[in-house]
Design a protein around this motif. Structure first.
Motif, PDB file in Angstrom:
ATOM      1  N   ASN A   1       0.783  -1.208   0.152  1.00  0.00           N
ATOM      2  CA  ASN A   1      -0.006   0.157   0.058  1.00  0.00           C
ATOM      3  C   ASN A   1       1.056   1.412  -0.021  1.00  0.00           C
ATOM      4  OD1 ASN A   1      -2.495  -1.487   0.235  1.00  0.00           O
ATOM      5  ND2 ASN A   1      -2.068  -1.819   2.296  1.00  0.00           N
ATOM      6  N   GLY A   2       1.913   1.433  -0.696  1.00  0.00           N
ATOM      7  CA  GLY A   2       2.765   2.379  -1.217  1.00  0.00           C
ATOM      8  C   GLY A   2       3.949   2.633  -0.039  1.00  0.00           C
ATOM      9  N   LYS A   3       3.870   1.639   1.174  1.00  0.00           N
ATOM     10  CA  LYS A   3       5.049   1.770   1.863  1.00  0.00           C
ATOM     11  C   LYS A   3       6.233   0.687   1.932  1.00  0.00           C
ATOM     12  CE  LYS A   3       6.746   3.098   6.110  1.00  0.00           C
ATOM     13  NZ  LYS A   3       7.373   4.234   6.278  1.00  0.00           N
ATOM     14  N   LEU A   4       7.331   0.962   1.697  1.00  0.00           N
ATOM     15  CA  LEU A   4       8.368  -0.171   1.700  1.00  0.00           C
ATOM     16  C   LEU A   4       8.433  -0.601   3.191  1.00  0.00           C
ATOM     17  CD1 LEU A   4      10.871  -1.493   0.451  1.00  0.00           C
ATOM     18  CD2 LEU A   4      12.520   0.269   1.294  1.00  0.00           C
ATOM     19  N   VAL A   5       8.200  -2.043   3.202  1.00  0.00           N
ATOM     20  CA  VAL A   5       8.114  -2.605   4.567  1.00  0.00           C
ATOM     21  C   VAL A   5       9.133  -3.702   4.622  1.00  0.00           C
ATOM     22  CG1 VAL A   5       5.464  -2.235   4.652  1.00  0.00           C
ATOM     23  CG2 VAL A   5       6.584  -4.347   3.853  1.00  0.00           C
ATOM     24  N   ALA A   6      10.100  -3.793   3.671  1.00  0.00           N
ATOM     25  CA  ALA A   6      11.103  -4.863   4.001  1.00  0.00           C
ATOM     26  C   ALA A   6      12.198  -4.631   2.859  1.00  0.00           C
ATOM     27  CB  ALA A   6      10.575  -6.228   3.969  1.00  0.00           C
ATOM     28  N   ASP A   7      13.415  -4.720   3.225  1.00  0.00           N
ATOM     29  CA  ASP A   7      14.463  -4.729   2.323  1.00  0.00           C
ATOM     30  C   ASP A   7      15.552  -5.432   2.747  1.00  0.00           C
ATOM     31  OD1 ASP A   7      16.728  -4.058   0.487  1.00  0.00           O
ATOM     32  OD2 ASP A   7      16.465  -1.759   0.584  1.00  0.00           O
ATOM     33  N   TRP A   8      15.698  -6.721   2.132  1.00  0.00           N
ATOM     34  CA  TRP A   8      16.475  -7.583   2.907  1.00  0.00           C
ATOM     35  C   TRP A   8      17.459  -8.325   1.774  1.00  0.00           C
ATOM     36  CZ3 TRP A   8      16.387 -13.305   2.188  1.00  0.00           C
ATOM     37  CH2 TRP A   8      17.141 -13.899   3.027  1.00  0.00           C
ATOM     38  N   THR A   9      18.611  -8.532   2.212  1.00  0.00           N
ATOM     39  CA  THR A   9      19.579  -9.145   1.208  1.00  0.00           C
ATOM     40  C   THR A   9      20.037 -10.683   1.818  1.00  0.00           C
ATOM     41  OG1 THR A   9      20.454  -7.083   0.348  1.00  0.00           O
ATOM     42  CG2 THR A   9      21.921  -9.035  -0.035  1.00  0.00           C
ATOM     43  N   ASP A  10      19.855 -11.645   1.093  1.00  0.00           N
ATOM     44  CA  ASP A  10      20.157 -13.201   1.642  1.00  0.00           C
ATOM     45  C   ASP A  10      21.699 -13.223   1.762  1.00  0.00           C
ATOM     46  OD1 ASP A  10      20.188 -15.847   2.020  1.00  0.00           O
ATOM     47  OD2 ASP A  10      18.384 -15.990   0.960  1.00  0.00           O
ATOM     48  N   PRO A  11      22.233 -13.592   2.686  1.00  0.00           N
ATOM     49  CA  PRO A  11      23.459 -13.784   3.035  1.00  0.00           C
ATOM     50  C   PRO A  11      23.902 -15.291   2.390  1.00  0.00           C
ATOM     51  CG  PRO A  11      22.215 -14.192   5.029  1.00  0.00           C
ATOM     52  CD  PRO A  11      21.372 -13.828   4.115  1.00  0.00           C
ATOM     53  N   LEU A  12      23.047 -15.780   1.810  1.00  0.00           N
ATOM     54  CA  LEU A  12      23.442 -16.933   1.121  1.00  0.00           C
ATOM     55  C   LEU A  12      22.876 -17.005  -0.255  1.00  0.00           C
ATOM     56  CD1 LEU A  12      22.316 -20.014   3.685  1.00  0.00           C
ATOM     57  CD2 LEU A  12      24.588 -18.989   3.297  1.00  0.00           C
ATOM     58  N   PRO A  13      23.551 -16.209  -1.185  1.00  0.00           N
ATOM     59  CA  PRO A  13      23.114 -15.969  -2.516  1.00  0.00           C
ATOM     60  C   PRO A  13      22.854 -17.202  -3.279  1.00  0.00           C
ATOM     61  CG  PRO A  13      25.337 -15.263  -2.208  1.00  0.00           C
ATOM     62  CD  PRO A  13      25.006 -15.457  -0.963  1.00  0.00           C
ATOM     63  N   GLU A  14      23.608 -18.232  -2.968  1.00  0.00           N
ATOM     64  CA  GLU A  14      23.498 -19.619  -3.817  1.00  0.00           C
ATOM     65  C   GLU A  14      22.141 -20.446  -3.739  1.00  0.00           C
ATOM     66  OE1 GLU A  14      25.401 -20.502   0.115  1.00  0.00           O
ATOM     67  OE2 GLU A  14      25.620 -18.868  -1.267  1.00  0.00           O
ATOM     68  N   THR A  15      21.350 -19.561  -2.734  1.00  0.00           N
ATOM     69  CA  THR A  15      20.059 -20.252  -2.549  1.00  0.00           C
ATOM     70  C   THR A  15      18.991 -19.333  -3.288  1.00  0.00           C
ATOM     71  OG1 THR A  15      19.311 -18.767  -0.728  1.00  0.00           O
ATOM     72  CG2 THR A  15      20.459 -20.934  -0.129  1.00  0.00           C
ATOM     73  N   CYS A  16      19.392 -18.314  -3.960  1.00  0.00           N
ATOM     74  CA  CYS A  16      18.417 -17.326  -4.897  1.00  0.00           C
ATOM     75  C   CYS A  16      18.384 -17.916  -6.243  1.00  0.00           C
ATOM     76  CB  CYS A  16      18.962 -16.125  -4.857  1.00  0.00           C
ATOM     77  SG  CYS A  16      18.972 -15.697  -3.014  1.00  0.00           S
ATOM     78  N   VAL A  17      17.771 -19.096  -6.679  1.00  0.00           N
ATOM     79  CA  VAL A  17      18.013 -19.404  -7.880  1.00  0.00           C
ATOM     80  C   VAL A  17      16.588 -19.506  -8.744  1.00  0.00           C
ATOM     81  CG1 VAL A  17      19.510 -21.458  -6.999  1.00  0.00           C
ATOM     82  CG2 VAL A  17      16.926 -21.808  -7.049  1.00  0.00           C
ATOM     83  N   ALA A  18      16.613 -19.495  -9.910  1.00  0.00           N
ATOM     84  CA  ALA A  18      15.331 -19.327 -10.719  1.00  0.00           C
ATOM     85  C   ALA A  18      14.282 -20.419 -10.421  1.00  0.00           C
ATOM     86  CB  ALA A  18      15.741 -19.575 -12.382  1.00  0.00           C
ATOM     87  N   GLY A  19      13.140 -20.068 -10.216  1.00  0.00           N
ATOM     88  CA  GLY A  19      12.118 -21.141  -9.881  1.00  0.00           C
ATOM     89  C   GLY A  19      10.691 -20.366 -10.363  1.00  0.00           C
ATOM     90  N   PRO A  20       9.578 -21.262 -10.345  1.00  0.00           N
ATOM     91  CA  PRO A  20       8.491 -20.746 -10.652  1.00  0.00           C
ATOM     92  C   PRO A  20       8.056 -19.690  -9.448  1.00  0.00           C
ATOM     93  CG  PRO A  20       8.254 -23.126  -9.720  1.00  0.00           C
ATOM     94  CD  PRO A  20       9.853 -22.674  -9.972  1.00  0.00           C
ATOM     95  N   ILE A  21       6.807 -18.910  -9.928  1.00  0.00           N
ATOM     96  CA  ILE A  21       6.490 -18.064  -8.847  1.00  0.00           C
ATOM     97  C   ILE A  21       5.139 -18.768  -8.372  1.00  0.00           C
ATOM     98  CG2 ILE A  21       5.190 -15.677  -8.348  1.00  0.00           C
ATOM     99  CD1 ILE A  21       7.348 -14.748 -10.137  1.00  0.00           C
ATOM    100  N   GLY A  22       4.957 -18.772  -6.962  1.00  0.00           N
ATOM    101  CA  GLY A  22       3.720 -19.513  -6.235  1.00  0.00           C
ATOM    102  C   GLY A  22       2.880 -18.780  -5.506  1.00  0.00           C
ATOM    103  N   LEU A  23       1.705 -19.021  -5.724  1.00  0.00           N
ATOM    104  CA  LEU A  23       0.721 -18.569  -4.497  1.00  0.00           C
ATOM    105  C   LEU A  23       0.464 -19.446  -3.564  1.00  0.00           C
ATOM    106  CD1 LEU A  23      -1.956 -16.897  -7.483  1.00  0.00           C
ATOM    107  CD2 LEU A  23       0.237 -16.070  -6.852  1.00  0.00           C
TER     108      LEU A  23
END
Length: 233
Positions: free
Chosen positions: A180-202
């Motif tokens: 709703n227009g407010k930045l509520v979280a800004d976080w960088t994963d300390p384990l970048p190797e876990t940030c892999v391409a994958g499907p987006i899920g609801l």
């Protein structure tokens, strides 16, 4: 005019006004997307084409809205997901979501893959942006809680049983979440190797009671610029 008819007319007018505002917001966000980004319409507002999941059991489309729901009798033992056919890594996602029934949180999963849990082939191992009953980021079937809304910023910005306008900017290994227009979280994963391409899920969370969650919009862009477009000054 009777009171009942007047109430009905007013209800219809309010609903129409709200729907018009939603369309206007999505159109505004669409126009603000940098020209360098590739737009992807994840949801055609009519069918679940392009998505996988237990569609017959939990997922429907009504009035341009994806609905995830269960009864107490068929509540998922493990969180189940409606996932995109295509994988994504760096993306911007603009959408609206509403928790209609239950107090259990839902969320958007990415940077992972589907796995079978409790007999459900569409659970998810990866990252999860949670809302609205509980806010933060979760490493599903991994490190568990990885970012918490300790200062209550997301809680204050979010609406429990109403539409929430959101932006998720995921540029590995960084995640930013706007509500709703407010930045509520800004976080960088300390384990970048876990940030892999994958499907987006609801997410339709594991539960023992009836629940219902709605999503609409779901405008995605690939290879986004490093800036937020929905933050209100």
């Amino acid at each position: 005019m009777s009171i009942r008819i007047l109430v009905t007319v007013l209800t219809v007018l309010v609903a129409a006004s709200s729907e018009a505002a939603d369309v206007a917001w999505l159109r505004k966000m669409n126009q603000k997307i940098p020209a360098s980004e590739t737009k992807v319409r994840l949801f055609n507002a009519q069918t679940l084409d392009g998505w996988q999941g237990q569609k017959e059991k939990y997922w429907t489309v009504d009035g341009g809205t994806i609905i995830g729901s269960n009864t107490a009798g068929n509540a998922p033992a493990a969180s189940t997901y409606l996932v995109t056919d295509k994988p994504y890594k760096n993306f911007r996602l603009i959408f609206e979501s509403k928790l209609v029934e239950s107090e259990m949180h839902t969320g958007i999963a990415f940077w992972g893959h589907t796995i079978e849990m409790q007999g459900d082939p569409f659970s998810y191992k990866g990252h999860l942006v949670m809302y609205p009953s509980k806010y933060g980021f979760f490493d599903l079937y991994g490190r568990r809680s990885i970012y918490q809304d300790k200062d209550g910023v997301a809680q204050a910005a979010g609406r429990q049983h109403d539409w929430n306008r959101m932006e998720i900017l995921a540029i590995a290994p960084r995640i930013r979440h706007v509500i709703n227009g407010k930045l509520v979280a800004d976080w960088t994963d300390p384990l970048p190797e876990t940030c892999v391409a994958g499907p987006i899920g609801l997410q339709l969370h594991s539960n023992k009671v009836a629940q219902e969650v709605h999503w609409k919009g779901l405008l995605l862009t690939e290879n986004p610029e490093d800036l937020l477009i929905s933050v209100e000054e």
